[in-house]
Design an enzyme around this catalytic site. Structure first.
Site, short mmCIF file in Angstrom:
data_model
loop_
_atom_site.label_atom_id
_atom_site.label_comp_id
_atom_site.label_asym_id
_atom_site.label_seq_id
_atom_site.Cartn_x
_atom_site.Cartn_y
_atom_site.Cartn_z
N GLU A 1 -7.34 104.18 46.25
CA GLU A 1 -6.86 102.30 46.51
C GLU A 1 -6.80 102.31 47.76
O GLU A 1 -7.33 100.83 47.71
CB GLU A 1 -4.69 103.00 46.45
CG GLU A 1 -4.95 103.04 48.13
CD GLU A 1 -5.04 104.15 48.57
OE1 GLU A 1 -5.47 105.54 47.82
OE2 GLU A 1 -5.25 104.72 49.68
N ASP B 1 0.60 106.84 50.94
CA ASP B 1 -0.30 107.04 49.41
C ASP B 1 0.11 108.09 49.02
O ASP B 1 -0.91 109.05 49.30
CB ASP B 1 -1.86 107.16 49.86
CG ASP B 1 -2.96 107.01 49.05
OD1 ASP B 1 -2.33 107.23 47.91
OD2 ASP B 1 -3.51 107.80 49.20
N ASP C 1 -1.23 106.74 56.00
CA ASP C 1 -2.50 106.23 55.92
C ASP C 1 -2.52 104.95 56.23
O ASP C 1 -3.59 103.77 55.55
CB ASP C 1 -2.37 106.54 54.51
CG ASP C 1 -3.46 106.24 53.69
OD1 ASP C 1 -4.99 106.41 54.11
OD2 ASP C 1 -3.84 106.05 52.84
N ARG D 1 -9.90 101.31 48.76
CA ARG D 1 -10.84 100.82 48.83
C ARG D 1 -10.28 99.46 48.03
O ARG D 1 -10.84 97.95 48.05
CB ARG D 1 -12.45 101.46 48.53
CG ARG D 1 -11.98 101.40 46.71
CD ARG D 1 -13.09 102.26 46.54
NE ARG D 1 -12.49 103.56 47.01
CZ ARG D 1 -13.46 105.19 46.79
NH1 ARG D 1 -14.08 105.21 45.81
NH2 ARG D 1 -12.94 105.99 47.15
N LYS E 1 -0.96 112.40 43.82
CA LYS E 1 -1.65 113.70 44.75
C LYS E 1 -1.22 115.33 44.80
O LYS E 1 0.25 115.38 44.35
CB LYS E 1 -1.70 113.83 46.28
CG LYS E 1 -2.78 112.56 46.66
CD LYS E 1 -2.07 112.03 48.25
CE LYS E 1 -3.38 110.83 48.49
NZ LYS E 1 -4.61 111.40 49.28
N LYS F 1 -7.29 99.20 56.82
CA LYS F 1 -6.34 99.70 55.67
C LYS F 1 -4.84 100.22 56.10
O LYS F 1 -5.04 100.92 57.17
CB LYS F 1 -7.29 100.73 54.65
CG LYS F 1 -6.35 101.71 53.94
CD LYS F 1 -6.62 103.53 53.40
CE LYS F 1 -5.86 103.51 52.25
NZ LYS F 1 -6.74 105.33 52.05
N1 BES Z 1 -5.79 108.33 52.29
C1 BES Z 1 -6.73 109.22 50.94
C2 BES Z 1 -8.24 109.53 51.60
C3 BES Z 1 -7.12 110.78 52.87
C4 BES Z 1 -7.38 111.79 52.63
C5 BES Z 1 -7.02 110.58 54.42
C6 BES Z 1 -7.95 113.21 53.81
C7 BES Z 1 -7.00 111.25 55.20
C8 BES Z 1 -6.66 112.44 55.05
C9 BES Z 1 -7.42 107.79 50.03
O1 BES Z 1 -6.90 107.02 49.61
C10 BES Z 1 -7.93 108.70 48.85
O2 BES Z 1 -7.00 109.25 48.36
N2 BES Z 1 -9.05 109.50 48.42
C11 BES Z 1 -10.11 110.00 47.68
C12 BES Z 1 -10.85 108.91 46.58
C13 BES Z 1 -11.49 109.38 45.91
C14 BES Z 1 -10.02 109.00 44.09
C15 BES Z 1 -12.40 108.96 45.51
C16 BES Z 1 -10.28 111.31 48.15
O3 BES Z 1 -10.78 111.10 49.27
O4 BES Z 1 -9.94 112.29 46.92
ZN ZN Z 2 -4.97 106.46 51.07
MN MN Z 3 -5.73 107.75 48.05
#
Ligand code: BES
Ligand code: ZN
Ligand code: MN
Length: 517
Positions: free
Chosen positions: A350, A271, A289, A352, A278, A266
């Protein structure tokens, strides 16, 4: 940095500092015992006075005024019974951070007798750990911290008459250099802030690495992505003015085989969450990310130098995730390269989406096996903390090859389930799939989503959200990016190419205890 193997541990050794191992049981043997005798019990005295306990990464310095070696650094190696070669990376890293900050540029390392069964690995871990220890995270400061410069590392091949195999030390050291440099390369890419690490700049880094190490490469722009039907990756990219890139690196190491493993990482260079934005707190960490993508670029760079006999692909879908006026919106439906439609419930899921198209393309390019790695879910950090990455697979046999290999590198991977329940959860009412399912099992449902894009290929998904960067990464490392999963990917490539694996690390033909001549 020069690497030298030195046979006589004592008088003839001329270096700025010598590092000796001390186990928590405080029993000295090998080089530590010999030097303690030479120093009239001064090392014993460090233990007696509790200057050093033998805990891993513990250090205590002695000055040796009349000797050729002016500084002796005792470094803890932890419990003797728990010794594994991977501990030597922390041993070397701790020594380098301590001595390097004090201007020492030339360091000799003694090995514990315990390392005899793993001589090549021991050398590899020491050099890797030493290089990882030099990492400087202050390059953007006007007044940088004094950088650690290593001019020479010496590995001592003798300890109380039991000599370490010098060929094994040499070949392990070379391998450790390649791996350590690759780990630091990935860390540096990850550390670089998003304004200096856009998808275009990440692709440029990949291209330079490919040229330097002789990898075939290709960088797809958005036009080619559109021709290939990569609507999921393009959907994520729409919210940003920075165009997406799909980086492809290729190493051909076995012309006689049609097998090809793909590493897919990835590469979200920032992000924000997109329209499903966020919270501000810790959002700056989302420059990390692209750690999975950085890991793939670095792993391919190492593979190109180590030249294992197998074929490897590296793919890095790279994009920003921003809430621009053309951004993908919750409720939008995008179509991935394999024709599957995806309802975008949450634009912050995003990773996935971009991986979906990259996994399809890996198959298109002939991948017969796939390992992807991604800072994919916060839920993974909730489940495992920073102690391990999550490992999911559609093929138990394949995963059972990966886990012991990867876990012997010092990185940690924990097997997580891919139950049908999760696969059901990612189905959408109005499209084939939805990209978010709510909180329960968030790391598992993300993995289940990805499983729709790998076809029948044996595949492993690594969620490195909790391990790619850390505030407290342990002895021998600064806070920040850790280089996970470079060690695992490179070592797994070597393993698939035929290197035997011992529970405590790969054992090679050079590992037999060398007899004193
Ligand atoms: N890049 C983030 C995941 C992440 C969070 C990595 C904290 C490192 C530390 C990913 O893109 C994300 O935002 N995932 C969401 C998915 C959800 C919206 C289904 C998450 O984990 O909240
Ligand atoms: Zn992400
Ligand atoms: Mn994300």
């Amino acid at each position: 940095m020069q690497i030298r193997i030195h046979r006589d541990a004592q008088d003839a050794l001329a270096v700025s500092a010598l590092v000796l191992p001390v186990f928590a049981d405080a029993n000295f043997d090998g080089a530590t015992q010999r030097w303690d005798a030479l120093l009239d019990g001064a090392l014993r005295e460090l233990i007696a006075s509790e200057e050093i306990t033998g805990k891993i990464g513990d250090v205590a310095l002695l000055h040796h005024k009349d000797g050729k070696v002016r500084r002796i650094l005792a470094v803890g190696l932890g419990e003797r019974t728990a010794f594994a070669p991977m501990e030597l990376a922390k041993y070397a890293g701790s020594a380098v951070r301590y001595l390097g900050k004090r201007g020492v540029k030339q360091i000799a390392f003694a090995l514990p007798l315990e390392a005899h069964r793993h001589t090549r690995d021991a050398a590899s871990f020491i050099i890797e750990g030493a290089l990882v220890g030099t990492m400087d995270t202050t390059t953007y400061r006007s007044e940088q911290e004094k950088p650690i410069v290593l001019e020479e590392i010496v590995l001592l091949s003798s300890a109380n008459g039991d000599r370490f195999d010098e060929r094994a030390l040499q070949s392990g050291a070379e391998r450790g250099r390649v791996l350590g440099e690759a780990v630091n390369f990935a860390r540096t890419l990850a550390l670089t802030p998003a304004n200096d690490m856009t998808p275009t700049l990440l692709a440029k880094q990949a291209e330079e690495a490919a040229k330097r190490y002789g990898l075939a490469y290709d960088v797809l722009d958005e036009e080619r992505m559109a021709q290939l039907g990569m609507g999921a990756l393009l959907g994520v990219s729409r919210g940003s003015d920075e165009p997406a890139r799909l980086i492809v690196l290729r190493y051909d190491g076995d012309a006689s085989s049609s097998e090809r493993i793909a590493f897919v990482g990835k590469g979200i260079t920032f992000d924000s969450g997109g329209i499903s934005i966020k919270p501000a707190e810790n959002m700056h960490e989302m420059k990390y990310d692209m750690s999975g993508g950085a890991g793939v670029i670095a792993a391919l760079s190492a593979v190109a130098q180590l030249k294992p006999k197998l074929n490897v692909l590296g793919l890095v879908p790279s994009s920003e995730n921003l809430p621009g006026s053309r951004a993908v919106k919750p409720g939008d439906i995008v179509r991935a390269m394999n024709g599957k439609t995806i309802e975008v419930i949450n634009t912050d899921a995003e990773g996935r989406l971009i991986l979906a198209d990259a996994l399809c393309y890996a198959r298109e390019l002939g991948a017969t096996r796939i390992v992807d790695c991604a800072t994919l879910t916060g839920a993974c950090v909730v489940a495992l903390g920073h102690a391990a990455s999550a490992a999911f697979s559609n093929d138990d046999t394949f995963l059972q090859r990966f886990l012991p290999t990867a876990n012997a590198t010092g990185e940690r991977y924990w097997h997580m389930p891919l139950y049908d329940d999760y696969k059901k959860a990612v189905k959408s009412e109005i499209a084939d799939l939805r990209n978010s399912t709510g909180r329960p099992g968030g790391s598992c449902t993300a993995a289940a989503f990805l499983s729709n894009f790998v076809g029948e290929a044996p595949w492993i998904h690594l969620d490195i959200a909790g391990t790619a960067y850390m505030d407290d990464p342990g002895p021998g490392m600064v806070k920040g990016p850790t280089g996970t999963p470079v060690r695992a990917l490179v070592t797994f490539a070597e393993h698939l190419a035929g290197a035997a694996v011992h529970p405590n690390g790969p054992v090679t033909e050079h590992d037999a205890l060398a007899t004193a001549s």
